[in-house]
Each structure stands twice: as structure tokens, then as C-alpha cells.
Scaffold this motif. Structure first.
Motif, PDB file in Angstrom:
ATOM      1  N   HIS A   1     -18.358  -6.780  22.999  1.00 48.78           N
ATOM      2  CA  HIS A   1     -17.030  -7.599  22.994  1.00 48.78           C
ATOM      3  C   HIS A   1     -16.322  -7.365  21.436  1.00 48.78           C
ATOM      4  N   HIS A   2     -15.108  -7.229  21.757  1.00 51.72           N
ATOM      5  CA  HIS A   2     -14.327  -6.598  20.292  1.00 51.72           C
ATOM      6  C   HIS A   2     -14.563  -7.501  19.216  1.00 51.72           C
ATOM      7  N   ASP A   3     -14.533  -8.968  19.503  1.00 50.33           N
ATOM      8  CA  ASP A   3     -14.598  -9.660  18.379  1.00 50.33           C
ATOM      9  C   ASP A   3     -16.027  -9.842  17.357  1.00 50.33           C
ATOM     10  N   LEU A   4     -17.012  -9.241  18.102  1.00 51.74           N
ATOM     11  CA  LEU A   4     -18.128  -9.056  17.451  1.00 51.74           C
ATOM     12  C   LEU A   4     -18.299  -8.098  16.378  1.00 51.74           C
ATOM     13  N   TRP A   5     -17.314  -6.847  16.499  1.00 54.97           N
ATOM     14  CA  TRP A   5     -17.566  -5.869  15.980  1.00 54.97           C
ATOM     15  C   TRP A   5     -16.388  -5.414  14.900  1.00 54.97           C
ATOM     16  N   THR A   6     -15.393  -6.394  14.848  1.00 53.83           N
ATOM     17  CA  THR A   6     -14.283  -6.275  13.974  1.00 53.83           C
ATOM     18  C   THR A   6     -13.840  -7.448  13.509  1.00 53.83           C
ATOM     19  N   THR A   7     -12.983  -7.507  12.416  1.00 55.67           N
ATOM     20  CA  THR A   7     -12.601  -8.771  11.754  1.00 55.67           C
ATOM     21  C   THR A   7     -11.028  -9.128  11.976  1.00 55.67           C
ATOM     22  N   ARG A   8     -10.505  -9.973  12.324  1.00 52.39           N
ATOM     23  CA  ARG A   8      -9.298 -10.623  12.621  1.00 52.39           C
ATOM     24  C   ARG A   8      -8.283 -10.115  11.556  1.00 52.39           C
ATOM     25  N   ASN A   9      -7.316  -9.636  12.031  1.00 50.21           N
ATOM     26  CA  ASN A   9      -6.245  -9.149  11.037  1.00 50.21           C
ATOM     27  C   ASN A   9      -6.503  -8.095   9.922  1.00 50.21           C
ATOM     28  N   SER A  10      -7.821  -7.484  10.090  1.00 49.62           N
ATOM     29  CA  SER A  10      -8.285  -6.570   8.902  1.00 49.62           C
ATOM     30  C   SER A  10      -7.390  -5.310   8.834  1.00 49.62           C
ATOM     31  N   ARG A  11      -6.718  -5.102   9.998  1.00 44.76           N
ATOM     32  CA  ARG A  11      -5.775  -3.837   9.712  1.00 44.76           C
ATOM     33  C   ARG A  11      -4.455  -4.238   8.682  1.00 44.76           C
ATOM     34  N   PHE A  12      -4.313  -5.301   8.253  1.00 42.29           N
ATOM     35  CA  PHE A  12      -3.061  -5.650   7.659  1.00 42.29           C
ATOM     36  C   PHE A  12      -3.478  -5.615   6.091  1.00 42.29           C
ATOM     37  N   TYR A  13      -4.617  -5.239   5.812  1.00 44.31           N
ATOM     38  CA  TYR A  13      -5.204  -5.382   4.288  1.00 44.31           C
ATOM     39  C   TYR A  13      -5.836  -4.090   4.073  1.00 44.31           C
ATOM     40  N   TYR A  14      -5.601  -3.508   2.737  1.00 43.66           N
ATOM     41  CA  TYR A  14      -6.311  -2.429   2.321  1.00 43.66           C
ATOM     42  C   TYR A  14      -6.561  -2.405   0.721  1.00 43.66           C
ATOM     43  N   GLY A  15      -7.444  -1.439   0.460  1.00 41.54           N
ATOM     44  CA  GLY A  15      -7.817  -1.532  -1.127  1.00 41.54           C
ATOM     45  C   GLY A  15      -6.732  -0.778  -1.916  1.00 41.54           C
ATOM     46  N   CYS A  16      -6.397  -1.317  -2.927  1.00 38.23           N
ATOM     47  CA  CYS A  16      -5.266  -0.890  -3.654  1.00 38.23           C
ATOM     48  C   CYS A  16      -5.759  -1.028  -5.148  1.00 38.23           C
ATOM     49  N   SER A  17      -6.058   0.214  -5.847  1.00 37.00           N
ATOM     50  CA  SER A  17      -6.709   0.062  -7.264  1.00 37.00           C
ATOM     51  C   SER A  17      -6.102   1.091  -8.227  1.00 37.00           C
ATOM     52  N   ASN A  18      -4.922   1.662  -8.070  1.00 37.37           N
ATOM     53  CA  ASN A  18      -4.261   2.637  -8.861  1.00 37.37           C
ATOM     54  C   ASN A  18      -3.723   1.794 -10.212  1.00 37.37           C
ATOM     55  N   ALA A  19      -3.818   2.499 -11.089  1.00 38.56           N
ATOM     56  CA  ALA A  19      -3.325   1.881 -12.565  1.00 38.56           C
ATOM     57  C   ALA A  19      -1.867   1.865 -12.583  1.00 38.56           C
ATOM     58  N   SER A  20      -1.584   0.642 -13.280  1.00 36.63           N
ATOM     59  CA  SER A  20      -0.047   0.454 -13.455  1.00 36.63           C
ATOM     60  C   SER A  20       0.498   1.550 -14.475  1.00 36.63           C
ATOM     61  N   SER A  21       1.864   1.507 -14.492  1.00 31.46           N
ATOM     62  CA  SER A  21       2.391   2.576 -15.331  1.00 31.46           C
ATOM     63  C   SER A  21       2.232   2.159 -16.934  1.00 31.46           C
ATOM     64  N   LYS A  22       1.704   0.875 -17.076  1.00 34.85           N
ATOM     65  CA  LYS A  22       1.649   0.682 -18.627  1.00 34.85           C
ATOM     66  C   LYS A  22       0.328   0.900 -18.972  1.00 34.85           C
ATOM     67  N   PHE A  23      -0.669   1.356 -18.052  1.00 34.14           N
ATOM     68  CA  PHE A  23      -1.984   1.738 -18.429  1.00 34.14           C
ATOM     69  C   PHE A  23      -2.179   3.242 -19.271  1.00 34.14           C
ATOM     70  N   ALA A  24      -2.336   2.984 -20.479  1.00 32.36           N
ATOM     71  CA  ALA A  24      -2.142   4.341 -21.241  1.00 32.36           C
ATOM     72  C   ALA A  24      -3.173   5.271 -21.007  1.00 32.36           C
ATOM     73  N   LYS A  25      -2.902   6.768 -21.079  1.00 33.30           N
ATOM     74  CA  LYS A  25      -4.059   7.819 -20.877  1.00 33.30           C
ATOM     75  C   LYS A  25      -4.976   7.645 -22.167  1.00 33.30           C
ATOM     76  N   PRO A  26      -6.246   8.109 -21.623  1.00 34.37           N
ATOM     77  CA  PRO A  26      -7.127   8.156 -22.632  1.00 34.37           C
ATOM     78  C   PRO A  26      -7.181   8.930 -24.011  1.00 34.37           C
ATOM     79  N   GLU A  27      -6.462   9.878 -23.540  1.00 30.82           N
ATOM     80  CA  GLU A  27      -6.443  10.815 -25.031  1.00 30.82           C
ATOM     81  C   GLU A  27      -5.315  10.173 -25.860  1.00 30.82           C
TER      82      GLU A  27
END
Length: 580
Positions: free
Chosen positions: A85-111
Motif C-alpha cells: 500500500h502506497h501510504d505505508l512506504w511514503t510520506t505525504r507531500n514529501s516531494r515538495f520538501y528538500y534539503g538546502c544547506s548552502n552557505a549565504s553570500s555573507k559567510f566569509a571564506k576560512p582563509e
């Protein structure tokens, strides 16, 4: 005439007295017999007997409370169930959410920000997943302090006693390269004036925020140039500014990569599960004797259980004696294997579903596992899927063995936990970030009462209540409020929503069939009602007494108050049994 009458009266009196004596003797004999039988009879049923190990229930032999007609009331269906059954193995509306962890333009370089001669070392504590939180937070701490991070040291002294180094578990080169745009990382502390550099050792309070690091650690770091933070787990605040939170995600979900041998073996286990079934569940089962002893929970094992767990509890001299019933009502006790099985069956997973179990030594052994195996006969572990020869490179190293379980649990279609410990939190957060794959956390506060009274209801009633109580505990998007819980469990800052695609999908007309059914039904995983909002499961973590007073000045024997760093000394560590 008087004499015969007296004799007759006397004989009648003697007969009555004999009859009374006979009745007394018989009554006394019956009383003695009753007392003798009472001594031989079993002790009264414990009020927690519904959890007793090895107890036969309606799922096993058809027995159970009768409803007055002669039919069992609580009887788990023997049908296979809707495994596909589809609902047992997937989460509702999961396709509309995604991981986003890129740094902003204000995040200075380590050097541009890393200061010379400023080195930060950390010594993590606990098992694999507790160490993982320490490693993740160490990178952020180094960034806050504008310091060069030395590859973290792993705990080798606690309960786990694993001699593995960072490079034995994680890909060091990948770690350094992937974070090169965030923090400068080196493998070893350089020599100082041609000699080995002994860093200054200190400890920071739990949940130390950015200001705390600037005020407490930075002055010491500027003076000593190399500082080692010991017992580094959960020593960074849960709430930080956005760029620091996203850095946490880049470390945890991208930079921390297992070594190739661990990945290859883990993928073998996943492949072998996939060849057996299209879908499978991974269950992280925490039910070890040490963990149960520390939790103070009781599972109906009588005097034997109390004695066994009580003996183990003596390891912790400062451990308070808790109220088992109170702890269970608060949702702080892990579910039993049987309870996990009943919960999953009530949620719709049939007897034919394949289950991979990641577990240590289960208290009660096979007798405790028997109910779960009866509910889900397709029962596997790394020991049943792989040969001893295949596992030999990992055997004897608890963190490497835990890493194999981590991979299978992460790759599973559904991840289930009976607790809210470190591995459960880490995997819950990771699965949210990587697509919201179903992650079932038991609503222990509500389920406790349900399991207690289950034999007073039908299976249909039980099933309905489980589904109601589990709303908001199924891994759905937005089921946990942003900022609530540990960030490692709920990385809301790093999860973005495709609002345009979602709006477009919602605007499309519903078709008959499956979509029509979904429109009518209330989603199981979504937070559809408010009754479960405040039922986030709690879990007791192993902490030492020092943590509770981290933020207070230390008082010397002469009455002088000194700051935390000046008074810190190395103290014996408590075994960190709940770390994974």
C-alpha cells in the motif's frame, strides 16, 4: 420414669456435642487444606503483568479476554496486510520538501577569518552517534572561534571501549576537502618549537551558545593557542544563527562519510534485504540490560528483574531511584519488542513485511524477542544476513558495527525506533533532510495507557487508537515545529519547501480512484489534530553531575568562588550507555 428421660436427654446432648466437634474438625481440616494450597499457588498477578517477558497473548495462540460470548476480544489479524500500500512506504507531500544547506553570500571564506596559531581540538564522548553530534558541533565551534580544527579524537574509554580512530570510521580526506570552504581542518597538531605540543584542556557547559564560546573559550585560546575541549557532546547551543545551522547540516549530511570498507559492507546488507522484499522496515531496538537499568523502567519481570537491573544500577553511585510507573507515564521508557510489533501491525504493516533489527543484547534474550518474531516472522539482523568472515573486520569495534546498522537503517523504506536516543534522533533528522522517508517514533505517553488496557478492547479499537496517537510521529514534513527538539533531530533551518510546485499540484483537479481516496482520508502522519502536539517523546541521556552546574562559579574548599575554566579538573566519566 425420670431416669430414662435423663438418659435420653443426656444421649441427645452427647450426640449434638459430637456433631459440633465433627463439624469443627472438618472445618479446621478444610482451612488447613486451603492454606496449604495457597502456599503452592502462584503469586498474585503484578499490575504490570501485561508486559511480562514470554507472555502468551492473542497474537500467538488465540487466547485473550472474552467478551461474554466466548470469543477473544483482542485478536491480531493473521492476514498478510497491505504490504505494498502506497501510504505505508511514503510520506505525504514529501516531494515538495528538500534539503538546502548552502552557505549565504555573507559567510566569509576560512582563509579570510582563520587566525594563525589558534588551534582547536575536541575529544568526543559516547558511542558512534553521540560522537557524530560532537564532530558536527566541533566544526561549528572552530568557525565561531576563527580557529583551525584538528581532526576530532573519538572516545575510547567509555562503556563502548572502542579503540577506533576517526580515520577508521570516517573518510578523513573527504571530510577535510568537503569543508575546505567553511573551516580549515588539519589531521594533527603541528610541532611547537620542534617539540610535541600539549594543548590546554578544558570543558564547556552544555548548550553553550556563540557568546558563551567567545567569552569562555576564546580568551583561553588566545593565551594558550591550542585548546582541547573534553567530553565534547551536546556542548553547542541548539539555536544558532542560520549560517551556523546550515554548516551543521553540511557537516552531518555531506562531510561525514563512512570509510569505503564500512560503506561496501553496509550496502551488501541493504542489497540482501532488497532481494528478499520490495520494501523493508529497519527497527532500532534499544532494550539492553544496562540501558533498562539506567532508565529505571520496569517491565513486569517480578523480583528477578528488579534484582538483576538493580544490581546493574549500582554502577552509578549518584543515580537517583526513580518511580517506574511515573517514568513510563512520561513516555521515558522504551517500548518492548512486543509493543513495537503491535504498534506496527496496528499501523497497517502485515505479517509478511520484512524487518531488519539493529540491536545490542536484548534483555531476556529470545524469550523477549519471541512476540515480535511471531508478529513479523521475516526477521533479520546483520548477523543473519552476513557470515562471520564478512563481519570479522568490524567485530570487536562497536562503532564500526553501529555504522553498518546506521547504513541499513538510513537506506530502509521505513525506519522505526522504540526510543528517542541519539541514533534515533540523528537518523530522524537525516531522513527528513534527505526526502522525509517515513520515520516512526512511538508516542510513548499515549501508547503506554493503550498497551496497559489493550485486553479490554477489540483489535479494531486498538488499531484506531494507535493510528490516532501516532499522528505527528510518522516523519511527515512540518510535523515538528521549527526550532523544537534537538537540531540534529529536526534540522528545520536546512529544509526548504517548493511552494510553487506544491501550489500547482494542489490546483490540479482531483482524479477518481487513488487521488479521490486520498482526498477523503485524513493523513496518518500529518499533525491533523492538536492533541499530540505536546507529546514529543522524552529520553534520559547519560550525564554526569558536573553538567547541571556548568554555568555556576565553582566554590573552593576555602570558600573562594572561581570561574569555570580555572576550576575544571578531569573527573571520572560515567558510562555513556544511551549514546546509540
Amino acid at each position: 420414669m425420670a431416669i430414662p428421660r435423663r438418659r435420653q436427654h443426656y444421649n441427645h446432648f452427647r450426640g449434638r456435642r459430637f456433631f459440633i466437634r465433627a463439624i469443627s474438625v472438618v472445618s479446621a481440616a478444610l482451612l488447613l487444606l486451603f492454606l496449604f494450597l495457597s502456599l503452592l499457588a502462584p503469586s498474585p498477578v503484578d499490575k504490570n503483568d501485561h508486559l511480562r517477558h514470554g507472555r502468551k497473548d492473542s497474537w500467538e495462540d488465540g487466547t485473550g479476554n472474552l467478551d461474554g460470548i466466548g470469543e477473544p476480544k483482542f485478536l491480531v489479524p493473521t492476514t498478510k496486510g497491505a504490504a505494498d500500500h502506497h501510504d505505508l512506504w511514503t510520506t505525504r507531500n514529501s516531494r515538495f520538501y528538500y534539503g538546502c544547506s548552502n552557505a549565504s553570500s555573507k559567510f566569509a571564506k576560512p582563509e579570510d577569518i582563520t587566525r594563525p596559531n589558534r588551534y582547536l581540538l575536541v575529544a568526543t564522548s559516547g558511542g558512534l552517534n553521540q560522537q557524530r553530534t560532537g564532530i558536527t558541533d566541533a566544526v561549528v565551534a572552530a568557525r565561531i572561534l576563527n580557529a583551525t580544527l584538528v581532526i576530532p579524537m573519538l572516545d575510547k574509554k567509555s562503556f563502548w571501549k572502542d579503540s577506533s580512530n576517526f580515520s577508521d570510521i570516517f573518510n578523513v580526506d573527504w571530510f577535510i576537502t568537503h569543508l575546505a570552504k567553511d573551516v580549515k581542518i588539519i589531521k594533527e597538531l603541528p610541532l611547537r618549537r620542534g617539540q610535541q605540543w600539549d594543548p590546554y584542556r578544558m570543558r564547556v557547559p552544555r548548550k553553550c551558545n556563540e557568546k558563551c564560546y567567545i567569552n569562555r573559550v576564546l580568551p583561553v585560546l588566545n593565551k594558550k593557542q591550542a585548546v582541547q575541549l573534553n567530553k565534547f557532546d551536546y556542548r553547542l547551543s541548539n539555536k544558532l544563527e542560520t549560517d551556523y545551522q546550515k554548516l551543521r547540516c553540511r557537516v552531518n549530511y555531506h562531510a561525514l562519510k563512512f570509510t569505503n570498507p564500512i560503506i561496501r559492507m553496509g550496502q551488501k546488507l541493504v542489497h540482501r534485504m532488497r532481494t528478499r522484499s520490495k520494501h523493508f522496515i529497519a527497527l532500532h531496538l534499544r532494550f539492553e540490560p544496562d540501558m533498562l537499568a539506567f532508565s529505571g523502567c520496569y517491565y513486569g519481570g517480578g523480583d528477578k528483574e528488579r534484582a538483576e537491573l538493580g544490581k546493574i544500577r549500582k554502577r552509578w553511585k549518584t543515580l537517583h531511584i526513580s518511580n517506574p510507573d511515573k517514568e513510563r507515564r512520561r513516555g521515558r521508557c522504551p517500548l518492548t519488542p512486543e509493543e513495537v510489533g503491535l504498534m506496527l501491525r496496528a499501523l497497517g504493516y502485515g505479517k509478511d513485511v520484512h524487518v531488519y533489527v539493529a540491536s545490542g543484547e536484548v534483555y531476556g534474550g529470545e524469550e523477549t524477542l519471541a512476540p515480535l518474531k511471531a508478529l513479523f516472522p521475516n526477521f533479520y539482523s546483520k548477523d543473519t544476513l552476513a557470515s562471520k568472515e564478512e563481519l570479522e573486520p568490524f567485530t570487536g569495534f562497536s562503532s564500526r558495527m553501529a555504522a553498518l546498522d546506521f547504513i541499513v537503517c538510513d537506506e530502509s523504506d521505513v525506519f522505526v525506533t522504540n526510543n528517542n536516543g541519539n541514533m534515533a534522533k540523528i537518523l530522524a533528522g537525516r531522513r527528513r533532510y534527505l526526502g522525509h522517508k517515513p520515520t516512526i517514533r512511538p508516542n510513548a505517553k499515549k501508547l503506554y495507557r493503550l498497551f496497559l488496557n489493550r485486553n479490554n478492547m477489540t483489535w479494531e479499537e486498538f488499531e484506531s487508537k494507535v493510528r490516532t496517537f501516532q499522528r505527528g510521529f510518522m516523519g511527515e514534513p512540518k510535523e515538528v515545529r521549527p526550532g523544537r527538539g534537538e537540531f540534529h533531530e529536526n534540522p528545520s533551518t536546512c529544509i526548504c519547501e517548493d511552494t510553487e510546485a506544491k501550489a500547482k499540484a494542489e490546483a490540479q483537479p482531483r482524479k477518481f480512484g487513488k487521488d479521490k481516496v486520498e482526498q477523503k482520508e485524513e493523513p496518518l502522519g500529518g499533525l491533523a489534530d492538536s492533541e499530540n502536539v505536546d507529546d514529543e517523546p522524552e529520553w534520559v541521556e547519560f550525564e554526569d553531575d558536573e553538567d547541571a552546574s556548568d554555568l555556576r562559579p565553582k566554590i573552593l574548599p576555602n570558600g573562594t568562588a572561581v570561574d569555570y575554566e580555572a576550576s575544571l579538573v578531569e573527573e571520572p566519566e560515567l558510562d555513556l550507555l544511551l549514546s546509540d
